[in-house]
Scaffold this motif. Sequence first.
Motif, mmCIF file in Angstrom:
data_model
loop_
_atom_site.group_PDB
_atom_site.id
_atom_site.type_symbol
_atom_site.label_atom_id
_atom_site.label_comp_id
_atom_site.label_asym_id
_atom_site.label_seq_id
_atom_site.Cartn_x
_atom_site.Cartn_y
_atom_site.Cartn_z
ATOM 1 N N HIS A 1 -3.922 4.139 -5.644
ATOM 2 C CA HIS A 1 -2.643 3.861 -4.989
ATOM 3 C C HIS A 1 -1.942 2.634 -5.548
ATOM 4 C CE1 HIS A 1 -5.243 1.007 -2.796
ATOM 5 N NE2 HIS A 1 -4.128 0.341 -2.533
ATOM 6 N N GLU A 2 -2.664 1.782 -6.250
ATOM 7 C CA GLU A 2 -2.085 0.507 -6.674
ATOM 8 C C GLU A 2 -0.983 0.711 -7.718
ATOM 9 O OE1 GLU A 2 -5.539 -1.751 -7.796
ATOM 10 O OE2 GLU A 2 -6.442 -1.470 -5.799
ATOM 11 N N ASP A 56 0.818 -1.227 0.000
ATOM 12 C CA ASP A 56 0.000 0.000 0.000
ATOM 13 C C ASP A 56 0.848 1.271 0.000
ATOM 14 O OD1 ASP A 56 -2.563 -0.980 -0.197
ATOM 15 O OD2 ASP A 56 -2.984 -0.920 1.947
ATOM 16 N N LYS A 69 -0.327 4.731 -1.158
ATOM 17 C CA LYS A 69 -1.235 5.594 -0.397
ATOM 18 C C LYS A 69 -0.514 6.814 0.158
ATOM 19 C CE LYS A 69 -4.697 2.101 0.667
ATOM 20 N NZ LYS A 69 -5.488 1.384 1.691
ATOM 21 N N ASP A 121 -3.638 -9.388 3.102
ATOM 22 C CA ASP A 121 -4.240 -8.057 3.137
ATOM 23 C C ASP A 121 -5.724 -8.111 3.471
ATOM 24 O OD1 ASP A 121 -4.183 -5.243 2.855
ATOM 25 O OD2 ASP A 121 -4.871 -5.374 0.767
#
Length: 210
Positions: free
Chosen positions: A96-97, A79, A82, A139
């Motif tokens: 964010h990916e 992550d 982010k 996750d």
Amino acid sequence: MTTSRVLSIALQENDRPPLRPLPVEAAQLLHDVDAPPRLVAHLRAVHDVAGQLLEWIAARKPDLGIDPQAVLFGAATHDIGKTLHPAELSVPGAQHEEAGRELLLARGVDPARARFAGTHAAWTAEGAGMEDLLVSLADKIWKNKRIPELEDLVVARLASASGRPVWEEFLDLDGVLTRIGDQADERLAFQMSYPAAGNGRRPPGLPVDH
């Protein structure tokens, strides 16, 4: 390595809940990009769950062809995007990916390890391997969220490697996920004890923000 709040959250001893420290390389990357404290705490929780899954798999000795260190690094940085899209710390979003993958590549991370930032929410994508599935599973199960579609993909890989019936692999996986999921409240409390922005820890007694 320069001492910082990020590095403290990523690497300090922690026993409530017991969470293994992040890989030093991942911790330094999070320091370098000034990752928010809550994000670092989240990554540490997911990384610990990934470690528990890897230990469970190692004890069973299936030939899955996975690189445990790659999985751990992926869980520890999945992550990181982010930091560029901080709103997605609080609300769902996918910006964010790819941003995370590109951020890691720009900082010299090998593409094979940077990929997890882009694949952790795409477990049905063509080419998703067992390493990707494990990061995706960690996750989710860190907060005891069960995704049958994802778990079925993991079970299928396990059954293919072991030669055991799918139902047996399902029962074994369900058992370990239930055990890990039972610790979700402690991991959530750990994450939410850190602010989503800034570099200080939330004073005790204040309500958490959502």
